[in-house]
Design an enzyme around this catalytic site. Structure first.
Site, PDB file in Angstrom:
ATOM      1  N   THR A  35       1.067  -1.763   0.285  1.00  0.00           N
ATOM      2  CA  THR A  35       0.280  -0.117  -0.300  1.00  0.00           C
ATOM      3  C   THR A  35       1.219   1.459   0.115  1.00  0.00           C
ATOM      4  O   THR A  35       2.115   1.085   0.551  1.00  0.00           O
ATOM      5  CB  THR A  35      -0.627  -0.031   1.102  1.00  0.00           C
ATOM      6  OG1 THR A  35      -1.705   0.824   1.122  1.00  0.00           O
ATOM      7  CG2 THR A  35      -0.038   0.149   2.551  1.00  0.00           C
ATOM      8  N   GLU A  36       0.318   1.968  -0.939  1.00  0.00           N
ATOM      9  CA  GLU A  36       0.960   2.984  -1.113  1.00  0.00           C
ATOM     10  C   GLU A  36       1.672   4.285   0.646  1.00  0.00           C
ATOM     11  O   GLU A  36       2.661   5.051   0.244  1.00  0.00           O
ATOM     12  CB  GLU A  36       0.565   4.456  -1.989  1.00  0.00           C
ATOM     13  CG  GLU A  36       0.076   3.640  -3.735  1.00  0.00           C
ATOM     14  CD  GLU A  36      -1.415   3.159  -3.434  1.00  0.00           C
ATOM     15  OE1 GLU A  36      -2.007   4.233  -4.064  1.00  0.00           O
ATOM     16  OE2 GLU A  36      -1.509   2.281  -2.755  1.00  0.00           O
ATOM     17  N   ASN A  37       0.954   4.156   1.240  1.00  0.00           N
ATOM     18  CA  ASN A  37       1.048   4.888   2.526  1.00  0.00           C
ATOM     19  C   ASN A  37       1.822   3.950   2.897  1.00  0.00           C
ATOM     20  O   ASN A  37       2.522   4.075   4.788  1.00  0.00           O
ATOM     21  CB  ASN A  37       0.200   5.324   3.415  1.00  0.00           C
ATOM     22  CG  ASN A  37      -0.798   4.208   3.965  1.00  0.00           C
ATOM     23  OD1 ASN A  37      -1.011   2.839   3.249  1.00  0.00           O
ATOM     24  ND2 ASN A  37      -0.913   3.239   4.760  1.00  0.00           N
ATOM     25  N   GLY A  38       2.026   3.128   3.050  1.00  0.00           N
ATOM     26  CA  GLY A  38       3.596   2.621   3.601  1.00  0.00           C
ATOM     27  C   GLY A  38       3.755   1.158   4.310  1.00  0.00           C
ATOM     28  O   GLY A  38       4.431   1.047   5.455  1.00  0.00           O
ATOM     29  N   SER A  59       8.140   3.795   0.090  1.00  0.00           N
ATOM     30  CA  SER A  59       6.453   3.503  -0.720  1.00  0.00           C
ATOM     31  C   SER A  59       6.442   3.703  -2.326  1.00  0.00           C
ATOM     32  O   SER A  59       6.585   2.350  -3.386  1.00  0.00           O
ATOM     33  CB  SER A  59       5.812   3.375  -0.271  1.00  0.00           C
ATOM     34  OG  SER A  59       4.467   2.553  -1.048  1.00  0.00           O
TER      35      SER A  59
END
Length: 234
Positions: free
Chosen positions: A59-62, A101
């Protein structure tokens, strides 16, 4: 063989549910794949990993290798995905800054990205962030995903609520990415994007190719046998 378009009522009386579309897309994810799931509908794909296979979700938020959503009431709101939904962690999960990320995304380290769509063009262009004045404020990380992941596929209804085709000759909405989509899983069919064409691979057995073509805004090409689109009841 090319199937020409002609006017016909859409076959919304027979179609897959969102869960069934997500299930079908999940069957093509190989064991050990690093996968990013778009916000909303694509998140459902995580529920349907085939037995004996395990994808590593990003997921892009890490977070890398997160698990299923927790039971209602057991959420830890410090653990969320990019869509702000609560997730759980698997053994070995990792946390990192969102800049790291996106370095993973831009560095080509994701095997698959699965996204939703407003429109997909026969040349692989994707529009999935804005329809006129409606949509999210900006294209965001999707523009990185569509050109950073090794394969980008779409799950979507075949037509809009108004019966307009989502598979089109050219996108009329603002683009997320150019020439980036290789396969589309819809409520009625599985369609590859190859050589600037839509190539029909699977369709619901209860409808004809002509009926499917009438729901599609660009020509469907048939290269070999078209398999029946078979999914379980979910």
């Amino acid at each position: 063989m090319t199937v020409d378009t002609h006017p016909m009522n859409t076959r919304e009386d027979i179609k897959l549910s969102n869960a069934q579309i997500a299930w079908r897309a999940a069957q093509d994810i190989f064991d050990g794949a690093y996968v990013n799931l778009g916000i909303g509908f694509p998140e459902m794909v995580a529920r349907y990993q085939p037995e004996g296979r395990s994808a590593i979700f990003h997921t892009e938020n890490g977070i890398l290798d997160f698990g299923e959503a927790p039971p209602e009431g057991a959420e830890d709101w410090d653990l969320i995905n990019a869509g702000k939904k609560a997730v759980t962690l698997k053994p070995g999960s990792a946390f990192f800054h969102h800049a790291d990320s996106f370095a993973m995304v831009r560095g080509g380290h994701l095997d698959v990205a699965i996204l939703g769509a407003y429109q997909v063009a026969e040349n692989g262009d994707l529009a999935n962030w804005r329809v006129g004045s409606k949509g999210v404020p900006a294209v965001g990380g999707a523009m990185d995903l569509v050109h950073g992941a090794r394969q980008v596929v779409v799950i979507t209804e075949h037509v809009t609520r108004n019966g307009e085709p989502k598979l089109v000759e050219r996108c009329t909405f603002p683009l997320t990415g150019v020439g980036c989509i290789t396969r589309v899983y819809t409520s009625h069919a599985v369609v590859d994007v190859s050589g600037g064409r839509f190539v029909l691979r699977e369709k619901l057995a209860a409808m004809t190719i002509e009926e499917l073509q009438a729901m599609t805004g660009a020509k469907l090409h048939v290269d070999g046998d078209v398999a029946d689109l078979v999914v379980p009841q979910l």
